[in-house]
Design an enzyme around this catalytic site. Structure first.
Site, PDB file in Angstrom:
ATOM      1  N   ASP A 128       0.778  -1.247   0.000  1.00  0.00           N
ATOM      2  CA  ASP A 128       0.000   0.000   0.000  1.00  0.00           C
ATOM      3  C   ASP A 128       0.811   1.300   0.000  1.00  0.00           C
ATOM      4  OD1 ASP A 128      -1.752  -2.064   0.406  1.00  0.00           O
ATOM      5  OD2 ASP A 128      -2.769  -1.174   2.119  1.00  0.00           O
ATOM      6  N   GLU A 162       2.565  -9.749  11.340  1.00  0.00           N
ATOM      7  CA  GLU A 162       2.376  -9.297   9.959  1.00  0.00           C
ATOM      8  C   GLU A 162       3.719  -8.915   9.318  1.00  0.00           C
ATOM      9  OE1 GLU A 162      -0.200  -5.902   9.837  1.00  0.00           O
ATOM     10  OE2 GLU A 162      -0.650  -6.100   7.712  1.00  0.00           O
TER      11      GLU A 162
HETATM   12  C1  2M8 Z   1      -2.934  -4.604   3.434  1.00  0.00           C
HETATM   13  O1  2M8 Z   1      -3.844  -3.887   2.633  1.00  0.00           O
HETATM   14  C2  2M8 Z   1      -5.169  -3.556   3.063  1.00  0.00           C
HETATM   15  C3  2M8 Z   1      -5.892  -2.938   1.872  1.00  0.00           C
HETATM   16  O2  2M8 Z   1      -5.947  -3.846   0.814  1.00  0.00           O
HETATM   17  C4  2M8 Z   1      -5.191  -2.565   4.215  1.00  0.00           C
HETATM   18  O3  2M8 Z   1      -4.207  -1.856   4.444  1.00  0.00           O
HETATM   19  O4  2M8 Z   1      -6.216  -2.494   4.895  1.00  0.00           O
HETATM   20  C5  2M8 Z   1      -1.738  -4.992   2.525  1.00  0.00           C
HETATM   21  O5  2M8 Z   1      -0.648  -5.442   3.278  1.00  0.00           O
HETATM   22  C6  2M8 Z   1      -2.164  -6.049   1.519  1.00  0.00           C
HETATM   23  O6  2M8 Z   1      -1.081  -6.512   0.780  1.00  0.00           O
HETATM   24  C7  2M8 Z   1      -2.856  -7.224   2.184  1.00  0.00           C
HETATM   25  O7  2M8 Z   1      -3.376  -8.088   1.201  1.00  0.00           O
HETATM   26  C8  2M8 Z   1      -3.989  -6.776   3.125  1.00  0.00           C
HETATM   27  C9  2M8 Z   1      -4.547  -7.920   3.961  1.00  0.00           C
HETATM   28  O8  2M8 Z   1      -3.519  -8.651   4.553  1.00  0.00           O
HETATM   29  O9  2M8 Z   1      -3.516  -5.762   4.013  1.00  0.00           O
END
Ligand code: 2M8
Length: 484
Positions: free
Chosen positions: A186, A430
């Site tokens: 992101d 994470e």
């Molecule tokens: C993160 O992205 C989401 C939006 O898609 C967020 O910030 O809420 C990123 O690390 C993305 O790569 C990942 O797929 C998602 C869920 O783990 O979180």
């Protein structure tokens, strides 16, 4: 750190501390069990309560070792979100769950061709699905594999056709992303650079008077995060929301967005190096799936697939691969982990692979636990700052795979073993500091758990996985429906 020469030698063991393989398996399985939603798996309990595209792919790659039925379901369930156009969305929203950018933000039901009965986002994510299908297929007998491939095939073809038809309207061989969330990273600096000039007026006004801190109060994601300072900045997240509004008004359609002139606050458009590398690899897998089924890919797709590796080489400059800003045709030469994914693509010349293998071994990228998302000497670097510095388990997995493809077997094994050690020491988090390994982001993170299972299988094949798998299946089976 020296570059290890390519060669077929057996991986050496680079263990740093005694490892309790069974305990780690057990912890990983309990995270997946806890995050199981029945036919899909949420990435994490609080922060990410829905289904994400590339998360589910990594999760299936881990699940295949413990519950092949559940691994198949994880991938099949992604197809329920597919749009008529072929797009597989990056999020499929679970009912009754709160999330800072949920269905009310994306409003998929207002767009023609969105699936009935489920709410989704309007953009996609790195196309890891063909890879996951093949990895799951490896664990199936010939007959079952073909049956599973049949279930996935038309959805996959349709998705790859959409990517080239809609996201490469000028047939360049490279697809364009319309939001940084599509890259999966992101707030990676090369996106942050193009996003910041697109900040909405209210954000720029607050910045102008030094009051951007007020934006913190309007954030919803911070409430769900373990430590909010480890996520993206409030300026960046508000700009990303603003861009979602703009792309939604254009039905998430690249052609309409291209028609907008490039001036703030318009939408940045990038031929993203990270995403295109993954797509090239996915194309190879898709071809293999078609071959296994005795099918021929459609002509338009074959043409695009053939063109992609050559087009990818136009992203190479000064010893690395970069994303191209479609608005001004310039390569954004901002150092991040993204260019190393060229190894994973598998189609770059060995001489380029050699340069990348050397670069990633620099201590600014690879200290002890694998590859930092941003090198430590970057102005953007923060050891715990989301995609601006930390080590992530999925990128270590992807780069290890890429290194192996170019013959750097020992280096790949070292990377996997360090990743295992990192998670064993600090938990199923994470992301992690590349400097001291300390954990960050949210806890009980599913792809960390799933990929650790996969890496353990690879590096410590005599572990107790079969026994633990039985326990896992017994715990999840009653909640898993027979078919999607
Ligand atoms: C993160 O992205 C989401 C939006 O898609 C967020 O910030 O809420 C990123 O690390 C993305 O790569 C990942 O797929 C998602 C869920 O783990 O979180």
């Amino acid at each position: 750190m020296d570059l290890l020469p390519p060669g077929p030698s057996r991986p050496k063991h680079h263990r740093q501390a005694p490892l309790d393989v069974s305990k780690l398996h057990e912890q990983a399985l309990s995270v997946l069990q806890h995050n199981d939603l029945g036919q899909s798996t949420r990435p994490a309990p609080h922060l990410y309560p829905h289904q994400w595209l590339w998360d589910s792919c990594f999760i299936a790659i881990g699940l295949r070792h413990v519950d092949i039925h559940r691994a198949k379901t994880e991938l099949l369930s992604l197809l329920r979100g597919q749009w008529d156009s072929g797009m597989i969305p990056h999020e499929i929203f679970a009912p009754n769950s709160t999330y800072h950018a949920g269905k009310k933000v994306w409003r998929s039901h207002q767009i023609e061709g969105s699936p009935k009965g489920v709410h989704t986002s309007g953009i996609t994510q790195p196309p890891m699905i063909a890879e996951a299908v093949v990895r799951v297929g490896e664990k199936l007998g010939l007959k079952e594999r073909r049956a599973f491939y049949e279930q996935m095939y038309s959805g996959l073809v349709h998705f790859h056709q959409w990517l080239y038809r809609e996201r490469d309207p000028h047939n360049t061989g490279l697809v364009t992303l319309i939001h940084s969330h599509e890259t999966g990273m992101d707030n990676t600096p090369y996106w942050t650079r193009v996003i910041r000039p697109a900040a909405p007026v209210r954000v720029r006004a607050l910045q102008g008077i030094g009051q951007e801190g007020l934006l913190d109060y309007l954030r919803k994601d911070k409430k769900a995060a373990d430590n909010p300072t480890e996520r993206l900045s409030s300026v960046d997240i508000h700009t990303m929301y603003h861009i979602i509004t703009q792309i939604r008004r254009k039905d998430y359609d690249l052609a309409s967005l291209l028609a907008l002139p490039y001036a703030s606050p318009n939408v940045p458009l990038l031929q993203d190096v990270f995403f295109n590398a993954i797509l090239i690899r996915a194309n190879t897998h898709l071809r293999a799936i078609a071959l296994a089924l005795g099918k021929t890919l459609p002509d338009d797709l074959q043409l695009a697939i053939n063109k992609a590796p050559h087009a990818f080489e136009t992203l190479f400059a000064n010893g690395n691969y970069w994303s191209r800003n479609l608005r001004n045709d310039e390569l954004i030469q901002e150092p991040t982990i993204a260019g190393f994914l060229a190894l994973y693509a598998g189609t770059i010349p060995p001489a380029h692979a050699h340069i990348l293998a050397q670069t990633l071994q620099r201590p600014t990228y690879w200290a002890t636990y694998g590859i930092a998302s941003v090198p430590t000497d970057s102005l953007y670097f923060g050891a715990h700052r989301y995609w601006q510095g930390p080590v992530w388990v999925n990128t270590n997995w992807l780069i290890a795979d890429g290194l192996e493809r170019y013959g750097y077997t020992d280096l790949a094994s070292k990377l996997r073993q360090q990743t295992i050690q990192l998670v064993a020491k600090h938990g199923m988090y994470e992301y992690f500091s590349p400097i001291d390994g300390s954990c960050a982001g949210t806890h009980d993170f599913s792809w960390t758990a799933a990929l650790v299972i996969d890496m353990l299988e690879r590096e410590y094949p005599k572990g107790r996985v079969a026994q633990l798998a039985k326990k896992f299946r017994a715990a999840t089976r009653p909640r898993v429906p027979a078919a999607v």
